[in-house]
Design an enzyme around this catalytic site. Structure first.
Site, PDB file in Angstrom:
ATOM      1  N   TYR A  50      32.590 -16.939  18.386  1.00 20.16           N
ATOM      2  CA  TYR A  50      33.694 -17.561  17.650  1.00 20.16           C
ATOM      3  C   TYR A  50      34.431 -18.618  18.469  1.00 20.16           C
ATOM      4  CZ  TYR A  50      32.974 -13.981  14.175  1.00 20.16           C
ATOM      5  OH  TYR A  50      32.409 -13.190  13.212  1.00 20.16           O
TER       6      TYR A  50
ATOM      7  N   GLU B 129      26.757 -13.528  14.207  1.00 18.87           N
ATOM      8  CA  GLU B 129      28.055 -13.814  13.590  1.00 18.87           C
ATOM      9  C   GLU B 129      28.569 -15.143  14.108  1.00 18.87           C
ATOM     10  OE1 GLU B 129      31.197 -10.912  13.922  1.00 18.87           O
ATOM     11  OE2 GLU B 129      29.820  -9.261  13.507  1.00 18.87           O
TER      12      GLU B 129
ATOM     13  N   HIS C  10      29.192  -0.370  13.477  1.00 12.81           N
ATOM     14  CA  HIS C  10      30.154  -1.476  13.444  1.00 12.81           C
ATOM     15  C   HIS C  10      31.559  -0.856  13.386  1.00 12.81           C
ATOM     16  CE1 HIS C  10      30.385  -6.024  12.535  1.00 12.81           C
ATOM     17  NE2 HIS C  10      31.625  -5.623  12.760  1.00 12.81           N
TER      18      HIS C  10
ATOM     19  N   GLU D 184      29.247  -5.414  19.034  1.00 14.05           N
ATOM     20  CA  GLU D 184      30.348  -5.746  19.934  1.00 14.05           C
ATOM     21  C   GLU D 184      30.975  -4.539  20.626  1.00 14.05           C
ATOM     22  OE1 GLU D 184      33.194  -8.360  18.093  1.00 14.05           O
ATOM     23  OE2 GLU D 184      31.666  -9.830  17.542  1.00 14.05           O
TER      24      GLU D 184
ATOM     25  N   ASN E  71      27.269 -12.924  18.768  1.00 17.71           N
ATOM     26  CA  ASN E  71      28.426 -13.196  17.912  1.00 17.71           C
ATOM     27  C   ASN E  71      29.305 -14.171  18.664  1.00 17.71           C
ATOM     28  OD1 ASN E  71      27.315 -11.179  16.390  1.00 17.71           O
ATOM     29  ND2 ASN E  71      29.051  -9.752  16.557  1.00 17.71           N
TER      30      ASN E  71
ATOM     31  N   ARG F 230      22.783  -9.201   7.046  1.00 19.09           N
ATOM     32  CA  ARG F 230      23.098  -8.187   8.051  1.00 19.09           C
ATOM     33  C   ARG F 230      24.281  -7.378   7.535  1.00 19.09           C
ATOM     34  NH1 ARG F 230      26.943  -8.890  12.700  1.00 19.09           N
ATOM     35  NH2 ARG F 230      26.744  -6.987  13.912  1.00 19.09           N
TER      36      ARG F 230
HETATM   37  C1  FCB Z   1      33.948  -9.905  15.032  1.00 16.40           C
HETATM   38  C2  FCB Z   1      33.598  -8.650  14.281  1.00 16.40           C
HETATM   39  C3  FCB Z   1      33.564  -8.840  12.794  1.00 16.40           C
HETATM   40  C4  FCB Z   1      34.668  -9.731  12.292  1.00 16.40           C
HETATM   41  C5  FCB Z   1      34.739 -10.990  13.092  1.00 16.40           C
HETATM   42  C6  FCB Z   1      35.801 -11.949  12.654  1.00 16.40           C
HETATM   43  O1  FCB Z   1      34.484  -9.577  16.287  1.00 16.40           O
HETATM   44  O2  FCB Z   1      32.354  -8.177  14.699  1.00 16.40           O
HETATM   45  O3  FCB Z   1      33.599  -7.572  12.219  1.00 16.40           O
HETATM   46  O4  FCB Z   1      35.846  -9.042  12.280  1.00 16.40           O
HETATM   47  O5  FCB Z   1      34.939 -10.697  14.448  1.00 16.40           O
END
Ligand code: FCB
Length: 781
Positions: free
Chosen positions: A293, A357, A111, A156, A291, A67
């Site tokens: 984290y 992500e 992006h 995002e 995405n 991607r």
């Molecule tokens: C996300 C973004 C990506 C990267 C990661 C760590 O929010 O989409 O570009 O910066 O965080």
């Protein structure tokens, strides 16, 4: 399917974005983007020139998908109109290279790198940008559509709209909540328009990638089923709507969540949401990119001001939990991914999901034989297990893309972050596959995880292998000279053999040298000895039970400031607690500039990143005043301490606002800190204001002075005049009549201070804590 096997057709891949990896920002006719203006990424990973190498790396890993994003200003240097064919050539060649390597391209169109020319015409808050985005989608599809099947419109949009336009941390750096809501709507509209264009042009699949941070209370992080109080449930729900519902609901159901619209209306009006927009936005999509984290941890906290990134988040505290964190400070909570995927599949059962992500920043060390990033391996492994658990419960998850293929430019954080599977030396552009890349290659080959969880070496493992104590390992890692050459050599060998990398928490553990905390009493603004004594007592007891020693330091002169700063700079303490600071105190700022973590008792005059603990002074003073009003008092005066103290200012504000709400005028007499000055102030107040039936004093010490003065004038308390103080540390027990006052939760504050400092020492992200104040009614009012 066994627990560690993924579906046959599961897609394994990696993600990047144009601005973060390409470089060549000024080359081949590319126009500037808002990120060039905001923070220049320079050569980044030089992916623009080195893409054949990078595709080879991916081929070697065995990934099935890559991607990447197309840079809008590379294709349309002015954002609209003139097409730059050379810019398109790059993506053309990249796509061919990928297809030759058997890797499927997943193309993101936006992006975050808006052409600067469009920003100058108003950017995303301007409706026209949405239409220009659709034109751009058409141009890219015209060139790549014969070979690219899967298109993601936006990446995002919440981050781009709110971190970029409300918090001002990302480009374009605006700080306007109204702009953020308008930008968000126009991004949604742009998504709908572009999806329509792509579909009409024959795109096989159209989707979008959204950021998801499951919103949880601290208690839910460990116990997801935990029952929430009504207030906490409301806090969770509000943030969830702002971050997720704002995008999911319009895209997937063609409507905005009701309670969100109230916030939008209040902040930005609704003029930008035009008839028919929601229909355009709700184009059917084939794929939702997830995405993930970290979770977002919140709790209800009356009086907490809104976080700029979340306009409308008043009375909500963004807080932290004691979990392991990445170097970014993001909590590592894989179980939140299972919850998230489960929830999305329940709420939108037809939707195909893909992790577009997931990954982690850790401070990698390049050694002679590679990069042993065991932290990253276990991060990805745990998240894959969490994903699999959701799949087994029925979530339709097509694949998993690691963020990121390469160490790259991390937006506001620049190059200090390393998310890559592949290490990049930015000076030489040399790539080294980290252990995580080699491990990921095995996962892909196997189509799943190995049966044994990776055993992460710890400080203990290293100590056992080297036959030394844990403290010796720690001293060697810190470069201390007190260790014998023999022990040092054994430890270093064990570290190398085991591939030991201290994670953020362990690193802060091993780099903590003194186990001593300075507790600094800032004397000039500091009376209320009872308060100081109580805080010292509680702070000491919490820190001592965490194995710390306390050094008490007095800061009453310029000389003592110098001494304290020197002491901290010399590394003689691990951290500093300063209580309390007033705005004439330069010590806060000087200490904030040292490396030692600092926390404050009392809100500082100037907002800074230094976290503090305070009581809600505004609400406390308002509660005291409202109490007097409820007693039928109409002529209320205030004896107010020195207004250069932030707490006093806030108490004055709370008092004034409560009176104003009733249409009443304040009568204020200024005093110092001690009771004597209050006696004089009371006399002035009664002289100037004429008849008063109540006095609110900004501290109990002052209230005691007011009582004395009033008694001397032959007035009865509370029959003729009610008196209310603020503090309730000890004063209430020695006044007569007993004092009605606002209780400052001293123990709670002190414990919060100690815990805040401990979190900072462990490298966990921290936010300030504001505790509620409560009124204690006794005889004086
Ligand atoms: C996300 C973004 C990506 C990267 C990661 C760590 O929010 O989409 O570009 O910066 O965080």
């Amino acid at each position: 399917m066994s627990r560690t096997k993924f579906p046959e057709d599961f897609v394994w891949g990696t993600s990047t974005s144009a601005y973060q990896v390409e470089g060549a920002n000024g080359e081949d006719g590319r126009g500037p983007s808002i990120w060039d203006t905001f923070s220049d990424s320079g050569a980044a990973c030089d992916h623009y020139h080195r893409y054949p190498d990078d595709v080879r790396l991916m081929k070697d890993l065995g990934v099935g998908a890559y991607r990447f994003s197309v840079s809008w200003p590379r294709v349309l240097p002015e954002g609209a109109g003139r097409v730059n064919p050379v810019g398109l050539d790059f993506y053309d060649k990249l796509v061919d290279e990928l297809l030759d390597a058997g890797i499927k391209p997943y193309v993101t169109l936006y992006h975050w790198d808006l052409p600067q020319a469009l920003e100058e015409r108003g950017g995303w808050p301007e409706r026209d940008t949405a239409y220009r985005f659709a034109d751009y989608a058409q141009v890219v599809h015209d060139r790549l559509g014969d070979r690219v099947g899967t298109w993601l419109t936006l990446n995002e949009p919440w981050v781009a709209a709110f971190i970029g336009h409300a918090a001002g941390i990302h480009a374009p750096g605006r700080k306007s909540a109204a702009d953020a809501f308008t930008a968000a709507h126009h991004m949604l509209l742009g998504h709908g328009l572009a999806a329509r264009v792509l579909r009409a042009a024959g795109a096989a699949e159209v989707g979008v990638a959204l950021n998801f941070a499951p919103v949880l209370t601290p208690g839910q992080v460990t116990d997801p089923g935990k029952k929430l109080s009504e207030e906490d449930a409301e806090a969770v729900d509000r943030i969830d709507r702002l971050m997720h519902g704002q995008f999911l609901e319009p895209m997937l159901r063609g409507r905005y969540p009701d309670r969100l619209l109230e916030i939008v209306d209040r902040t930005a009006g609704l003029g930008h949401v035009r008839e028919g927009d929601l229909e355009v936005i709700a184009q059917p999509i084939d794929l939702l990119g997830v995405n993930y984290y970290a979770p977002c941890v919140v709790q209800a906290q009356p009086g907490e001001p809104a976080d700029p990134a979340y306009p409308g988040s008043e009375d909500i505290l963004f807080t932290t939990v004691p979990t392991a964190v990445t170097a970014m400070g993001w909590a590592i909570v894989p179980s939140a991914l299972t919850l998230l995927l489960g929830r999305l599949s329940r709420e939108y059962p037809d939707l195909n999901l893909m992790i577009t992500e997931n990954g982690a920043d850790f401070a990698d060390t390049v050694t002679g034989d590679g990069v042993h990033d065991t932290d990253r391996v276990s991060f990805i492994e745990e998240h894959l297990r969490a994903l699999l658990a959701a799949v087994e419960e029925g979530a339709k998850v097509r694949g998993y893309l690691v963020w990121s293929l390469l160490d790259c430019h991390e937006w506001a954080d620049g190059y200090q972050r390393r998310f890559g599977l592949v290490h990049v030396d930015f000076a030489t552009q040399r790539r080294i596959m980290k252990d995580s890349a080699l491990w990921y290659r095995d996962v892909i080959r196997r189509g799943g995880l190995g049966d044994d969880r990776l055993k992460r070496p710890t400080l203990e493992t290293v100590a056992a292998r080297a036959h030394v104590s844990r403290a010796t390992v720690s001293r060697v890692i810190n470069g201390e000279l007190s260790v014998s050459a023999d022990a040092r050599a054994k430890v270093l060998l064990a570290v190398k053999e085991l591939g030991y990398v201290p994670n953020a928490a362990a690193r802060s553990l091993v780099t903590r040298r003194t186990d001593t905390i300075a507790l600094v009493l800032s004397a000039p603004g500091q009376r209320g000895d009872a308060l100081t004594a109580a805080v010292v007592h509680y702070v000491t007891s919490v820190l001592e039970s965490a194995g710390k020693r306390i050094t008490l330091m007095l800061s009453d002169t310029a000389e003592s400031h110098r001494r304290i700063v020197q002491h901290v700079e010399a590394g003689l303490v691990d951290g500093v607690i300063l209580l309390p600071a007033d705005d004439t105190d330069p010590l806060t700022e000087r200490l904030a500039r040292t490396d030692a973590p600092l926390v404050l008792l009392g809100k500082p005059a100037v907002t800074s990143l230094v976290p503090y603990v305070d009581v809600d002074n505004v609400a406390g003073a308002a509660a005291a005043t409202e109490h007097l009003l409820r007693q039928g008092r109409r002529h209320i005066g205030m004896v107010c301490g020195p207004t250069q103290l932030v707490a006093v200012q806030d108490r004055l504000t709370g008092h004034r606002e409560a009176l104003q709400r009733e249409g009443l005028r304040p009568h204020v007499a200024l005093a110092g800190l001690d009771g004597e000055s209050a006696v004089a102030a009371t006399a002035r107040l009664l002289h100037d204001a004429g008849r008063l039936d109540a006095i609110f004093a900004s501290s109990d010490e002052l209230a005691a002075g007011v009582l004395r003065a009033v008694e001397g004038m032959g007035l009865r308390v509370p029959a003729d005049l009610a008196v209310v103080g603020f503090g309730d540390v000890a004063a209430a027990s020695w006044t007569s009549p007993a004092l009605t006052t606002v209780r400052v939760p001293v123990a709670g504050q002190a414990k919060a201070l100690a815990r805040l400092l401990l979190s900072r020492l462990e490298g966990r992200p921290t936010t300030s804590v504001v505790l509620p104040a409560s009124l204690v009614v006794r005889d004086s009012g």
